[in-house]
Each structure stands twice: as structure tokens, then as C-alpha cells.
Motif scaffolding. Sequence first.
Motif, short mmCIF file in Angstrom:
data_model
loop_
_atom_site.label_atom_id
_atom_site.label_comp_id
_atom_site.label_asym_id
_atom_site.label_seq_id
_atom_site.Cartn_x
_atom_site.Cartn_y
_atom_site.Cartn_z
N LYS A 55 28.05 -15.44 -40.32
CA LYS A 55 28.87 -13.65 -39.26
C LYS A 55 30.22 -13.58 -39.86
O LYS A 55 30.41 -12.92 -40.25
CB LYS A 55 28.47 -14.70 -37.69
CG LYS A 55 27.32 -14.12 -37.70
CD LYS A 55 27.37 -14.57 -35.88
CE LYS A 55 26.22 -13.89 -35.27
NZ LYS A 55 26.15 -14.30 -33.80
N SER A 56 30.93 -15.20 -39.76
CA SER A 56 32.00 -15.12 -40.95
C SER A 56 32.22 -14.39 -42.36
O SER A 56 33.26 -13.91 -42.48
CB SER A 56 32.89 -16.82 -40.26
OG SER A 56 34.13 -16.62 -41.49
N CYS A 57 31.36 -14.79 -42.88
CA CYS A 57 31.53 -14.56 -44.32
C CYS A 57 30.89 -13.11 -44.12
O CYS A 57 31.43 -12.32 -44.95
CB CYS A 57 30.27 -15.03 -45.15
SG CYS A 57 30.90 -17.24 -44.84
N VAL A 58 29.76 -12.82 -43.92
CA VAL A 58 29.36 -11.38 -43.63
C VAL A 58 30.66 -10.78 -43.26
O VAL A 58 30.67 -8.94 -43.82
CB VAL A 58 27.92 -11.54 -42.69
CG1 VAL A 58 27.69 -9.57 -43.08
CG2 VAL A 58 26.80 -12.16 -43.40
N SER A 59 31.04 -10.58 -42.16
CA SER A 59 32.42 -9.89 -42.08
C SER A 59 33.53 -9.81 -42.88
O SER A 59 34.20 -8.44 -42.86
CB SER A 59 33.45 -10.61 -40.81
OG SER A 59 33.56 -12.07 -41.13
N ARG A 60 33.22 -10.75 -43.28
CA ARG A 60 34.84 -10.49 -45.14
C ARG A 60 34.70 -9.77 -46.39
O ARG A 60 34.73 -9.39 -46.97
CB ARG A 60 34.94 -11.07 -45.18
CG ARG A 60 35.49 -12.42 -44.44
CD ARG A 60 35.50 -14.28 -44.32
NE ARG A 60 36.69 -14.00 -45.58
CZ ARG A 60 36.16 -15.40 -46.47
NH1 ARG A 60 36.13 -16.03 -46.42
NH2 ARG A 60 37.31 -15.66 -47.67
N GLU B 48 31.15 -27.48 -40.00
CA GLU B 48 30.44 -26.14 -40.28
C GLU B 48 32.11 -25.80 -39.28
O GLU B 48 32.84 -24.60 -40.54
CB GLU B 48 29.62 -25.20 -38.65
CG GLU B 48 29.66 -23.71 -38.62
CD GLU B 48 29.08 -22.85 -37.77
OE1 GLU B 48 28.21 -21.96 -38.44
OE2 GLU B 48 28.33 -24.01 -36.70
N GLU B 49 33.09 -26.53 -38.70
CA GLU B 49 34.45 -25.69 -38.35
C GLU B 49 34.88 -26.31 -39.89
O GLU B 49 36.81 -25.36 -39.71
CB GLU B 49 34.19 -26.15 -37.36
CG GLU B 49 34.18 -26.06 -35.96
CD GLU B 49 34.47 -27.23 -34.66
OE1 GLU B 49 35.14 -28.46 -35.01
OE2 GLU B 49 34.00 -27.19 -33.65
N TYR B 50 34.97 -27.07 -40.43
CA TYR B 50 36.01 -27.41 -42.17
C TYR B 50 35.12 -26.02 -42.56
O TYR B 50 36.87 -25.63 -42.81
CB TYR B 50 34.99 -28.58 -42.16
CG TYR B 50 35.70 -28.99 -43.63
CD1 TYR B 50 37.31 -29.16 -43.77
CD2 TYR B 50 35.03 -28.70 -44.60
CE1 TYR B 50 37.72 -29.67 -45.01
CE2 TYR B 50 35.89 -28.64 -45.80
CZ TYR B 50 37.24 -28.99 -45.91
OH TYR B 50 37.57 -29.59 -47.60
N LEU B 51 34.28 -26.03 -42.70
CA LEU B 51 34.17 -24.81 -44.00
C LEU B 51 34.74 -23.25 -43.29
O LEU B 51 34.58 -22.47 -44.34
CB LEU B 51 32.41 -24.29 -43.88
CG LEU B 51 32.31 -25.22 -44.39
CD1 LEU B 51 30.21 -25.29 -44.29
CD2 LEU B 51 32.25 -25.91 -45.79
N LEU B 52 34.15 -22.74 -41.95
CA LEU B 52 35.49 -21.97 -41.63
C LEU B 52 36.87 -21.90 -41.77
O LEU B 52 37.72 -20.74 -41.82
CB LEU B 52 34.90 -22.11 -39.70
CG LEU B 52 33.24 -21.43 -39.39
CD1 LEU B 52 33.13 -21.57 -37.83
CD2 LEU B 52 33.19 -19.83 -39.48
N GLU B 53 37.50 -23.30 -41.15
CA GLU B 53 38.90 -22.93 -40.66
C GLU B 53 39.82 -23.90 -42.43
O GLU B 53 40.82 -23.60 -42.31
CB GLU B 53 39.13 -24.23 -40.03
CG GLU B 53 38.63 -23.63 -37.99
CD GLU B 53 38.40 -24.22 -37.20
OE1 GLU B 53 39.29 -25.34 -37.40
OE2 GLU B 53 38.43 -24.07 -36.49
N LYS B 54 39.07 -24.66 -42.64
CA LYS B 54 40.17 -25.01 -44.05
C LYS B 54 39.60 -24.76 -45.66
O LYS B 54 39.98 -25.19 -46.41
CB LYS B 54 39.90 -26.53 -43.06
CG LYS B 54 41.06 -26.73 -41.85
CD LYS B 54 40.39 -28.27 -41.88
CE LYS B 54 41.37 -28.59 -40.89
NZ LYS B 54 41.43 -30.50 -40.11
#
Length: 331
Positions: free
Chosen positions: A292-297, A264-270
Motif C-alpha cells: 500500500k505504501s509503494c502504490v500510494s507513491r 517489513e518495518e525496515y523496508l518501510l522506514e529505512k
Amino acid sequence: MKQLFESFDNIPEDIGYYCENKDHFGIKWSILIKKRHGHFQAFLVTNLTKSQSISVEFTIRIYSKNREKCLERTNTSVFGSFNNELHNDWGWKRFLDWETFEKEYLNNGNLDSEVDVKILETPEKSEKKVHFEEESETDLEIDEDLEQREEEIDEPEIVENSENERKIRRNFEEKQFSDVALLVDEQKFYVSKLFLSSQSPYFANLFSENSGKSEIKLSNSIPQNFQYFLEILYGEPGPDEETVEGILSIADMYNTPTIIKKCEEYLLEKSTKSMKDKLEMAGKYKLDALRKSCVSRIRTVSDIRSVALKNPREMDHLILAALFQKILTLV
């Protein structure tokens, strides 16, 4: 080998584009690129026959405007005869999602690309370093006899499904320091019961139920994905674009929270995967931070369309609810 592909922004779907062949060490080398299934594809192609073979390590790079940013993929493969089959081309069918590629790596419709090739082994077992420096000044070449060329090279192999995708980082074939062999589709992985039990409740329960066995068969797993899963579990570097989803599937199946978190960290950051791909994985593997990160975008109706599946029933209910809330704010 450096190549500037021109007028690459409006190319038709599923048409192969080749740069001019470059002759080095008696072998013709070329770059093949395509737009297909929403992805930018890139392959290294040779003219070797079934009577020839050569092992190489190659890197394909693409650059953004003024070479401010570079994206590269590296693979070690055997070209020519391998396992009694002809493999003249290796590369990536999912090098990068097309939306990101078009937005970040095309410069006025032009693509700046480069390939480095290191010859690891030939029939004479010689080793040479090949760094092609030629650059074509011509426009993008369209292969007019595409069907015939594709018959000659066959459909480019998906490297993510090949045993040659990348170098194995850790060997699990050694019995030393292991007390159990996990059998995945006839391939044995020698591991420590104590270590795996400390990382996964699933394995703790599995070893408890099979305490007297020195070999245990695992169902519904792919050996390559299980190899990458174990590598990370034993401290090797984390996932990449080609391995992250396979690792997630194994980590989710065997309830391994630390590996799920690393993915998950990889998908979020890289990761450069599309938002749609990320949301699908977020829903499938319950990755709340990624969801949540994807939806916020997501800010427009067009963004919502780009991530929605054709059949909404296949989408995670939390993602559907979040998209519905977004629609309400846009009405």
C-alpha cells in the motif's frame, strides 16, 4: 581515501571507473565504481597477490550535496589469498539502486566518496588504522584497458553471497542451552526447541513430529540467510539492505510472523531499495503495508512503467489490480 568522481551522471553501463591508486603500508588501494543492472556498485580494490593476504574492516561512504546526507556500507573481508583463491576486491554489487543514487547522491554529476580501512590482521599479525585523507583533483578516470584489468581482479564478488559479508552477531555452534541441532546444508545450528516453537508454528509442528531426534535436517535453506534469521529471532539488530530479502525468504518459509513484521518495518522506514524491488518483495511475501505504501507513491505513467515487470503474469494480483486502478485515474 577521499575521491571526487566528476561527470558521473552519464556514464555507460558496465564500465569500471577507478580512482588513482594510493600506496599505504606497501599496498596499493583503489576505489572501483560501476553502473550495472540498475544499481550503483562500489568496491575496494588492492594489488595483493596469491602469496599475500590481509584481513581488513572497511567502510565505503557516498555523500549527497554539501554532505547533508551520507550512505555507508561496512564489511570485514580477507584480501589476497583466501581459501586458496585470489580475492583482490570486495564490495557491493547492489550498494544502491541507480535511480535513488542519481537523484539523491549526485551533485551536478559529481560523486563525493570516501573509504575508511582498518587493517585487522597481516601475516605478521600487526594491527594498524588507515584513514586515507588524500583527495584527487583530477576528473573521473576511465580504465581504457578494462578487459585486462577485469581479468586480473576477476568480477567483483557479491558480498551479500559471501561468508565475510559482515561480522556474525551470535554464535549458534555452541551446544550449551540447546536441545536440538538444525542441519542446513551441512552446517549445524544449535537452538532451543521451546523458543523456536513459541515463534513459529512450523517449528512447533516440526519438533512435535521429530520429538526423539537431536538433529533435524532443513531443506531449501541457505546457511547464511538462516544465520541472519536466527540472529534477529534471538534479539540481535534487525535486517539491512544486503540481508533483508534473504531473511524474509526464511521467515516466510518457516512461518515466523515477528521476523516478517521486522523486515517489513525496515523496508518501510529505512530501506533505500527501489520501489520496484520493494513491490516485488511485497507481492512475494504478502507484505500488505509495504504494498500500500509503494502504490500510494505512484503518481504518473512513468512511475507505473518503472515498477512493472516485463511479464505481468509474474506480478502479484493485488499489485496488478492497484496499478490498473492508478492507470484509470490517469486516463
